[in-house]
Scaffold this motif. Structure first.
Motif, PDB file in Angstrom:
ATOM      1  N   LEU A 344       0.804  -1.219   0.000  1.00 54.86           N
ATOM      2  CA  LEU A 344       0.000   0.000   0.000  1.00 54.86           C
ATOM      3  C   LEU A 344       0.842   1.277   0.000  1.00 54.86           C
ATOM      4  O   LEU A 344       0.276   2.373  -0.081  1.00 54.86           O
ATOM      5  CB  LEU A 344      -0.935   0.004   1.215  1.00 54.86           C
ATOM      6  CG  LEU A 344      -2.044  -1.049   1.178  1.00 54.86           C
ATOM      7  CD1 LEU A 344      -2.782  -1.107   2.512  1.00 54.86           C
ATOM      8  CD2 LEU A 344      -3.019  -0.771   0.041  1.00 54.86           C
ATOM      9  N   ARG A 412      -3.801   6.264  -6.379  1.00 51.80           N
ATOM     10  CA  ARG A 412      -5.023   5.470  -6.185  1.00 51.80           C
ATOM     11  C   ARG A 412      -4.922   4.173  -6.982  1.00 51.80           C
ATOM     12  O   ARG A 412      -5.815   3.825  -7.763  1.00 51.80           O
ATOM     13  CB  ARG A 412      -6.272   6.261  -6.622  1.00 51.80           C
ATOM     14  CG  ARG A 412      -6.479   7.564  -5.869  1.00 51.80           C
ATOM     15  CD  ARG A 412      -7.778   8.243  -6.279  1.00 51.80           C
ATOM     16  NE  ARG A 412      -8.935   7.404  -5.957  1.00 51.80           N
ATOM     17  CZ  ARG A 412      -9.528   7.354  -4.775  1.00 51.80           C
ATOM     18  NH1 ARG A 412      -9.062   8.099  -3.773  1.00 51.80           N
ATOM     19  NH2 ARG A 412     -10.577   6.594  -4.585  1.00 51.80           N
ATOM     20  N   ARG A 414      -5.444   0.700  -7.918  1.00 51.50           N
ATOM     21  CA  ARG A 414      -6.439  -0.306  -7.508  1.00 51.50           C
ATOM     22  C   ARG A 414      -5.864  -1.710  -7.443  1.00 51.50           C
ATOM     23  O   ARG A 414      -6.279  -2.517  -6.606  1.00 51.50           O
ATOM     24  CB  ARG A 414      -7.628  -0.270  -8.468  1.00 51.50           C
ATOM     25  CG  ARG A 414      -8.414   1.029  -8.393  1.00 51.50           C
ATOM     26  CD  ARG A 414      -9.669   0.968  -9.246  1.00 51.50           C
ATOM     27  NE  ARG A 414     -10.459   2.196  -9.108  1.00 51.50           N
ATOM     28  CZ  ARG A 414     -11.640   2.382  -9.683  1.00 51.50           C
ATOM     29  NH1 ARG A 414     -12.170   1.415 -10.441  1.00 51.50           N
ATOM     30  NH2 ARG A 414     -12.286   3.507  -9.515  1.00 51.50           N
ATOM     31  N   LEU A 417      -4.195  -2.137  -4.144  1.00 53.62           N
ATOM     32  CA  LEU A 417      -5.213  -2.218  -3.091  1.00 53.62           C
ATOM     33  C   LEU A 417      -5.841  -3.607  -3.043  1.00 53.62           C
ATOM     34  O   LEU A 417      -6.003  -4.187  -1.966  1.00 53.62           O
ATOM     35  CB  LEU A 417      -6.279  -1.154  -3.335  1.00 53.62           C
ATOM     36  CG  LEU A 417      -7.442  -1.125  -2.350  1.00 53.62           C
ATOM     37  CD1 LEU A 417      -6.949  -0.862  -0.934  1.00 53.62           C
ATOM     38  CD2 LEU A 417      -8.480  -0.069  -2.761  1.00 53.62           C
ATOM     39  N   THR A 434     -16.295   0.942   5.660  1.00 55.69           N
ATOM     40  CA  THR A 434     -15.028   1.620   5.324  1.00 55.69           C
ATOM     41  C   THR A 434     -13.938   1.358   6.356  1.00 55.69           C
ATOM     42  O   THR A 434     -12.906   2.019   6.352  1.00 55.69           O
ATOM     43  CB  THR A 434     -15.253   3.142   5.216  1.00 55.69           C
ATOM     44  OG1 THR A 434     -15.741   3.635   6.478  1.00 55.69           O
ATOM     45  CG2 THR A 434     -16.233   3.473   4.100  1.00 55.69           C
ATOM     46  N   ARG A 465      -2.922   8.351   3.965  1.00 55.27           N
ATOM     47  CA  ARG A 465      -4.010   8.539   2.986  1.00 55.27           C
ATOM     48  C   ARG A 465      -4.264   7.254   2.199  1.00 55.27           C
ATOM     49  O   ARG A 465      -5.417   6.841   2.004  1.00 55.27           O
ATOM     50  CB  ARG A 465      -3.614   9.663   2.032  1.00 55.27           C
ATOM     51  CG  ARG A 465      -4.585   9.923   0.890  1.00 55.27           C
ATOM     52  CD  ARG A 465      -3.867  10.620  -0.257  1.00 55.27           C
ATOM     53  NE  ARG A 465      -2.837   9.751  -0.831  1.00 55.27           N
ATOM     54  CZ  ARG A 465      -1.840  10.195  -1.596  1.00 55.27           C
ATOM     55  NH1 ARG A 465      -1.702  11.478  -1.844  1.00 55.27           N
ATOM     56  NH2 ARG A 465      -0.955   9.327  -2.093  1.00 55.27           N
ATOM     57  N   ASP A 466      -3.186   6.577   1.765  1.00 66.64           N
ATOM     58  CA  ASP A 466      -3.348   5.327   1.013  1.00 66.64           C
ATOM     59  C   ASP A 466      -3.894   4.207   1.894  1.00 66.64           C
ATOM     60  O   ASP A 466      -4.673   3.362   1.436  1.00 66.64           O
ATOM     61  CB  ASP A 466      -2.007   4.924   0.393  1.00 66.64           C
ATOM     62  CG  ASP A 466      -1.549   5.908  -0.667  1.00 66.64           C
ATOM     63  OD1 ASP A 466      -2.407   6.581  -1.269  1.00 66.64           O
ATOM     64  OD2 ASP A 466      -0.322   6.007  -0.891  1.00 66.64           O
ATOM     65  N   LYS A 468      -5.928   4.599   4.324  1.00 60.31           N
ATOM     66  CA  LYS A 468      -7.342   4.891   4.567  1.00 60.31           C
ATOM     67  C   LYS A 468      -8.219   4.234   3.511  1.00 60.31           C
ATOM     68  O   LYS A 468      -9.339   3.772   3.801  1.00 60.31           O
ATOM     69  CB  LYS A 468      -7.545   6.410   4.542  1.00 60.31           C
ATOM     70  CG  LYS A 468      -8.933   6.864   4.937  1.00 60.31           C
ATOM     71  CD  LYS A 468      -9.131   6.735   6.435  1.00 60.31           C
ATOM     72  CE  LYS A 468     -10.450   7.348   6.866  1.00 60.31           C
ATOM     73  NZ  LYS A 468     -10.703   7.153   8.317  1.00 60.31           N
ATOM     74  N   ARG A 469      -7.708   4.137   2.283  1.00 57.18           N
ATOM     75  CA  ARG A 469      -8.467   3.505   1.204  1.00 57.18           C
ATOM     76  C   ARG A 469      -8.689   2.027   1.471  1.00 57.18           C
ATOM     77  O   ARG A 469      -9.622   1.422   0.928  1.00 57.18           O
ATOM     78  CB  ARG A 469      -7.741   3.692  -0.130  1.00 57.18           C
ATOM     79  CG  ARG A 469      -7.673   5.153  -0.584  1.00 57.18           C
ATOM     80  CD  ARG A 469      -6.826   5.317  -1.832  1.00 57.18           C
ATOM     81  NE  ARG A 469      -7.309   4.461  -2.907  1.00 57.18           N
ATOM     82  CZ  ARG A 469      -6.552   3.577  -3.550  1.00 57.18           C
ATOM     83  NH1 ARG A 469      -5.280   3.422  -3.226  1.00 57.18           N
ATOM     84  NH2 ARG A 469      -7.059   2.848  -4.521  1.00 57.18           N
ATOM     85  N   ALA A 470      -7.816   1.430   2.300  1.00 52.56           N
ATOM     86  CA  ALA A 470      -7.962   0.016   2.666  1.00 52.56           C
ATOM     87  C   ALA A 470      -8.696  -0.155   3.985  1.00 52.56           C
ATOM     88  O   ALA A 470      -8.754  -1.275   4.520  1.00 52.56           O
ATOM     89  CB  ALA A 470      -6.581  -0.638   2.743  1.00 52.56           C
TER      90      ALA A 470
END
Length: 610
Positions: A344, A412, A414, A417, A434, A465-466, A468-470
């Protein structure tokens, strides 16, 4: 066992030296088997009659003052103990060792306090023959009793690395006032003679063992070229060149130690430190921030040439920065979690947006050198060493096909991720809306990233920040350098940024970095808390290696094992040293293998001292 003989060596040595009765055998020609130098592998590059180090200017003028600007603070002048934050330059400038490094070689030592060294083919012992001219700054001679005293003191009361290294000595004795012999009891450690050669030598008559472990603002008595002459607690330390320095004409010292005075000024904050440099308040800086190096030096002195910027490419493994997992924390105990969090980290986005593409990165701990296993298939020697531990070495790391994840640079990615979430699922985590939670306990995956500089904070915030996407919540905690060091030394963190500098001859310090025993001792550099029998075995193998090829294989096998543990996320490699200096300071045209060396610099005779 400490053997002092039937008489008090310190008293005997003082009498012998005071009366000028040093036997010719001690002051004259070397005995058979003695050498002026010792190398870890192969033969020393310089002959016994060498005139000076190739990276030093023997005609460098003496005089002037050099001012260093250091970030942080200090509360001690004793760098040999765990307690306190000490001025590290005390070692070398004030306190000498038995031998000195040749900075153009992987690991070779030349005579300093010891004019010669003696060992056997298997290195079961080492004998140092002291230079009869050696004196401490108070005029007292350096004798064998001081060496034995220093060894026992640091073994029992010194820093963890000293205690670990010096405890390997089975027997120490002084056959005469200028000779010290250390026997190793059959321990297979070919580096130990060199480790002892770098042992700092303290005067028995000026050190109280009972108070040695206490912090102090009193300058130590040493045998080095400088003495501590002024201390402003927490602010500055001034060293003054000893006009009676005993070793000024030694070949290893010619062209070194050229300034009459060296002052170390401390700054609490990095931006203020840089502004002070722009005003000429200190003489040089090793720039660590690409953004600043790229566009921060556009000020009048830099444009006029009054400030010089040197880009230096040393021949050492490239210093590398990492985000370190503290595996003592349960949330980082699973290697699948650590591997997922590595996926990540978006290096491509950070390098382009923060560092102008000036950085690269590699997957191991010896980047850019022959010692690195990253991108190399394991040879037959490596595979033999790794045979008992192959179940824990991923096939792609073994065959050299493993590569760090490369994102699309969008911030971002994907694919990264998805791959990370698949690993986290295997480790028992699931996305709940989330938030990523542990499947069994519903506990969210959260942790703190400890930082202390602006660059560290920017990297940590981008990484958070990255994450948080996970569904992972990472808080970034910025603290001052003092608190950062205290928490790092006490392993009071979840994740932090760290750098391990490596040499071309890694040895005993590797146990200090990631050996199992070091994981439970405060003050070591095993910040990740690694405890792996494979790591311990491979450190032992590199210490036992007698020839360079088998040594390289052992180090590469260690590198593969460390990579397989995913103990830290590689952030970037520093391929160059960025040195900015005011033109009142000059340096030799020849750069050492290790890079820049302020001890070889001098003050331009026609320049005004700041």
């Amino acid at each position: 066992m400490l053997a002092f003989g039937r008489i008090r060596l310190g008293i005997l040595a003082s009498v012998v030296l005071a009366l000028g009765l040093v036997p010719m055998a001690l002051a004259g020609r070397a005995r058979a088997g003695e050498s002026h130098a010792i190398s870890m592998h192969g033969a020393p590059a310089l002959p016994a009659d060498f005139a000076h180090m190739p990276y030093a200017n023997p005609d460098a003028p003496k005089g002037g003052r050099l001012v260093w600007g250091l970030l942080g603070t200090f509360d001690s002048l004793n760098p040999f103990i765990v307690r306190g934050l000490a001025l590290q330059q005390i070692r070398g400038f004030v306190v000498e060792s038995l031998m000195s490094r040749g900075n153009d070689e992987a690991f070779t030592l030349y005579g300093l306090l010891a004019r010669s060294v003696e060992t056997d083919d298997v290195r079961s012992y080492v004998t140092f023959h002291l230079d009869p001219r050696a004196r401490f700054s108070d005029g007292k001679p350096v004798v064998a009793d001081d060496v034995l005293f220093s060894w026992a003191l640091l073994r029992d009361r010194g820093r963890p690395n000293h205690r670990q290294y010096y405890a390997k000595v089975a027997k120490a004795e002084a056959p005469d006032p200028l000779t010290v012999r250390f026997d190793f009891g059959g321990a297979p450690d070919r580096e130990l003679p060199l480790i002892l050669g770098l042992m700092p030598i303290l005067p028995r008559h000026a050190v109280d063992p009972e108070t040695f472990e206490e912090t102090t603002m009193t300058g130590p008595v040493g045998s080095g070229p400088y003495r501590v002459t002024a201390v402003r607690p927490g602010a500055s330390v001034t060293l003054t060149r000893n006009p009676d320095y005993w070793g000024r004409d030694l070949p290893a010292n010619r062209g070194l130690w050229n300034f009459d005075e060296i002052r170390f000024d401390y700054y609490r904050e990095s931006n203020g430190q840089f502004e002070a440099f722009k005003r000429g308040l200190y003489d040089f800086r090793n720039e660590a921030e690409p953004l600043r190096w790229h566009d921060g030096y556009d000020f009048p002195a830099a444009r006029s040439g009054e400030l010089i910027r040197d880009t230096i490419k040393p021949g050492m493994p490239q210093p590398s920065e990492y985000l370190v997992f503290n595996t003592r924390r349960p949330l980082f105990s699973d290697v699948r979690v650590r591997r997922a969090l590595t996926l990540l980290f978006d290096f491509e986005w950070i390098n382009r947006n923060y560092f102008f593409g000036l950085y690269t990165r590699a997957g191991g701990f010896f980047a850019g050198s022959e010692l690195s296993a990253y991108g190399r298939a394991a040879d037959a020697r490596e595979r033999e060493l790794l045979k008992p531990y192959l179940a824990h070495i991923p096939p792609d790391i073994l065959d050299g096909s493993f590569r760090l994840p490369m994102s699309d640079g969008s911030g971002r990615d994907r694919a990264a991720l998805r791959a990370a979430l698949a690993l986290l699922s295997e480790a028992g985590y699931v996305l709940d809306g989330t938030v990523l939670r542990q499947r069994a306990t519903k506990t969210p995956l959260t942790f703190e990233i400890l930082v202390t500089t602006r660059d560290q904070e920017r990297i940590a915030l981008a990484y958070a920040r990255d994450l948080k996407r996970a569904g992972i919540e990472a808080s970034v905690r910025a603290v001052d350098p003092v608190q950062f060091d205290q928490r790092r030394l006490g392993y009071e963190f979840d994740m932090l940024q760290n750098r391990w500098d490596q040499s071309l001859s890694p040895g005993n310090e590797q146990s200090f970095y990631w050996g199992s025993q070091a994981a439970d001792i405060s003050g070591t550099r095993n910040y990740m808390g690694a405890k792996d029998p494979a790591i311990d075995a491979l450190i032992a193998a590199l210490l036992e290696a007698r020839e360079r090829p088998e040594f390289v294989s052992a180090v590469r096998a260690l590198d593969r094992t460390l990579m397989s543990g995913f103990y830290a996320i590689p952030l970037f490699n520093v391929a160059e040293q960025w040195i900015a200096r005011w033109n009142r300071v000059e340096r030799p045209s020849t750069i050492a293998l290790t890079g820049y060396l302020p001890e070889t610099w001098w003050h331009r005779p026609d320049a005004q001292t700041k």
